[in-house]
Write a protein that holds these residues in place. Structure first.
Motif, mmCIF file in Angstrom:
data_model
loop_
_atom_site.group_PDB
_atom_site.id
_atom_site.type_symbol
_atom_site.label_atom_id
_atom_site.label_comp_id
_atom_site.label_asym_id
_atom_site.label_seq_id
_atom_site.Cartn_x
_atom_site.Cartn_y
_atom_site.Cartn_z
ATOM 1 N N MET A 205 10.716 -21.284 0.366
ATOM 2 C CA MET A 205 10.562 -20.626 -0.980
ATOM 3 C C MET A 205 9.663 -19.388 -1.048
ATOM 4 O O MET A 205 8.563 -19.521 -2.211
ATOM 5 N N VAL A 206 9.257 -19.068 -0.002
ATOM 6 C CA VAL A 206 7.914 -18.254 0.037
ATOM 7 C C VAL A 206 8.371 -16.942 1.033
ATOM 8 O O VAL A 206 8.774 -16.960 2.036
ATOM 9 N N LEU A 207 7.946 -15.565 -0.039
ATOM 10 C CA LEU A 207 8.143 -14.554 0.978
ATOM 11 C C LEU A 207 6.744 -14.321 1.466
ATOM 12 O O LEU A 207 5.798 -13.461 0.944
ATOM 13 N N TRP A 208 6.488 -14.358 2.887
ATOM 14 C CA TRP A 208 5.168 -14.574 3.406
ATOM 15 C C TRP A 208 4.832 -13.274 3.649
ATOM 16 O O TRP A 208 3.512 -12.844 3.518
ATOM 17 N N GLN A 209 5.634 -12.105 4.063
ATOM 18 C CA GLN A 209 5.106 -10.862 4.191
ATOM 19 C C GLN A 209 4.735 -10.190 2.960
ATOM 20 O O GLN A 209 3.404 -9.686 3.124
ATOM 21 N N LEU A 210 5.142 -10.229 1.962
ATOM 22 C CA LEU A 210 4.907 -9.616 0.541
ATOM 23 C C LEU A 210 3.586 -10.350 0.346
ATOM 24 O O LEU A 210 2.582 -9.687 -0.248
ATOM 25 N N ALA A 211 3.579 -11.812 0.254
ATOM 26 C CA ALA A 211 2.562 -12.543 -0.003
ATOM 27 C C ALA A 211 1.214 -12.138 0.553
ATOM 28 O O ALA A 211 0.157 -12.200 -0.061
ATOM 29 N N ALA A 212 1.157 -12.109 1.835
ATOM 30 C CA ALA A 212 0.240 -11.673 2.557
ATOM 31 C C ALA A 212 -0.443 -10.097 2.374
ATOM 32 O O ALA A 212 -1.900 -10.196 2.250
ATOM 33 N N LEU A 213 0.428 -9.310 2.194
ATOM 34 C CA LEU A 213 -0.151 -7.737 1.532
ATOM 35 C C LEU A 213 -0.809 -8.171 0.236
ATOM 36 O O LEU A 213 -1.865 -7.634 0.020
ATOM 37 N N MET A 214 -0.174 -8.704 -0.820
ATOM 38 C CA MET A 214 -0.648 -9.094 -1.961
ATOM 39 C C MET A 214 -1.963 -9.810 -1.971
ATOM 40 O O MET A 214 -2.713 -9.563 -2.863
ATOM 41 N N ALA A 215 -1.933 -10.796 -1.201
ATOM 42 C CA ALA A 215 -3.249 -11.735 -1.078
ATOM 43 C C ALA A 215 -4.477 -10.899 -0.678
ATOM 44 O O ALA A 215 -5.484 -11.547 -1.086
ATOM 45 N N VAL A 216 -4.410 -9.975 0.290
ATOM 46 C CA VAL A 216 -5.541 -9.163 0.437
ATOM 47 C C VAL A 216 -6.258 -8.360 -0.802
ATOM 48 O O VAL A 216 -7.523 -8.599 -0.931
ATOM 49 N N PHE A 217 -5.389 -7.942 -1.682
ATOM 50 C CA PHE A 217 -5.769 -7.483 -3.037
ATOM 51 C C PHE A 217 -6.131 -8.393 -3.963
ATOM 52 O O PHE A 217 -7.483 -8.391 -4.599
ATOM 53 N N ASN A 218 -5.672 -9.560 -3.993
ATOM 54 C CA ASN A 218 -5.928 -10.985 -4.762
ATOM 55 C C ASN A 218 -7.365 -11.306 -4.381
ATOM 56 O O ASN A 218 -8.169 -11.730 -5.217
ATOM 57 N N LEU A 219 -7.580 -11.427 -3.090
ATOM 58 C CA LEU A 219 -9.013 -11.752 -2.466
ATOM 59 C C LEU A 219 -9.990 -10.989 -2.776
ATOM 60 O O LEU A 219 -11.082 -11.379 -3.456
#
Length: 258
Positions: A205-219
């Motif tokens: 239940m994880v959209l990894w590609q979208l999460a990886a992109l957003m995670a850069v900005f969240n970091l």
């Protein structure tokens, strides 16, 4: 990556950065990140939205925690103990979530938030400086029970504002200043996010590609927020805290009566 427009991807990345900043300073970034994901993924399963949210949030939370630990006087061992208790509590809350009326709990939570806001407003010294006296073993165990198991249970049952509740509880129970409480809360959040993410990932239940992109900005947002909190001190955190508490009350009130 799901079929999302470039405009919406930009919106989600900006929301991720802002959520990371809020979460690092005082908690409550999910108030912004989760609604943004729901808007950007209108046809996704709710569990997928939650799983993607956790995959994004854990990166910013970890970055903020590392920034705090390097520069703030954080008791990492105690934070991890509270975090493990919170992980257990969140699993219990999630297990019972389907059988408890959240509509009945929201007014109670709103009442607690209003009392918290009143304490912060009318007690200017709250969290301004750490206590000089050592914390007793009994108070540490109370913190593990209330801030760990209790707030962890709330996180699994309902969720919004968990980080904010942690900051308030750690300040009140351990007599920490707001900056150190925020730092400690980030380590606890890493523990709970890791457990939840593992479960969502196991279920696919994880959209990894979208999460990886957003995670850069969240970091980036998380590290900037932690740096600002360390630089500006407890007064700055106090102002953000009151803003987030107000937003929580409005959000819960809208869900209850809107």
């Amino acid at each position: 990556m799901p079929d999302i427009s470039i405009t919406m991807i930009i919106v989600l990345c900006v929301a991720a950065a802002a959520a990371g900043w809020i979460d690092a300073v005082v908690g409550g970034g999910g108030l912004l990140l989760l609604p943004a994901l729901l808007l950007g993924l209108p046809h996704a399963h709710p569990a997928t939205v939650l799983g993607t949210n956790k995959a994004v949030a854990i990166v910013g939370t970890t970055g903020a925690a590392v920034t705090y630990v390097r520069k703030a006087p954080v008791d990492v061992k105690l934070a991890v103990r509270i975090g493990l208790a919170a992980l257990a509590g969140s699993m219990g809350g999630a297990a019972l979530a389907g059988g408890i009326s959240k509509d009945a709990l929201r007014p109670l939570i709103m009442g607690v938030l209003v009392v918290v806001a009143a304490v912060v407003i009318f007690k200017p010294g709250f969290g301004a400086a750490p206590s000089a006296s050592p914390v007793s073993r009994q108070r540490v165990l109370l913190t593990i029970g209330l801030a760990g198991l209790g707030i962890g249970f709330y996180d699994g049952l309902i969720g919004p504002g968990t980080g904010t509740f942690l900051v308030l509880a750690l300040t009140a129970l351990l007599h920490l200043d707001l900056v150190t409480a925020s730092a400690t809360a980030k380590i606890v959040n890493v523990c709970t996010n890791a457990g939840a993410l593992a479960m969502f990932a196991y279920q696919g239940m994880v959209l990894w590609q979208l999460a990886a992109l957003m995670a850069v900005f969240n970091l980036a947002g998380g590290m900037i927020g932690a740096g600002m909190a360390l630089k500006k001190g407890s007064g700055f955190v106090r102002g953000v805290l009151l803003t987030v508490v107000g937003a929580l009350v409005i959000k819960l009130g809208f869900e209850q009566w809107g």
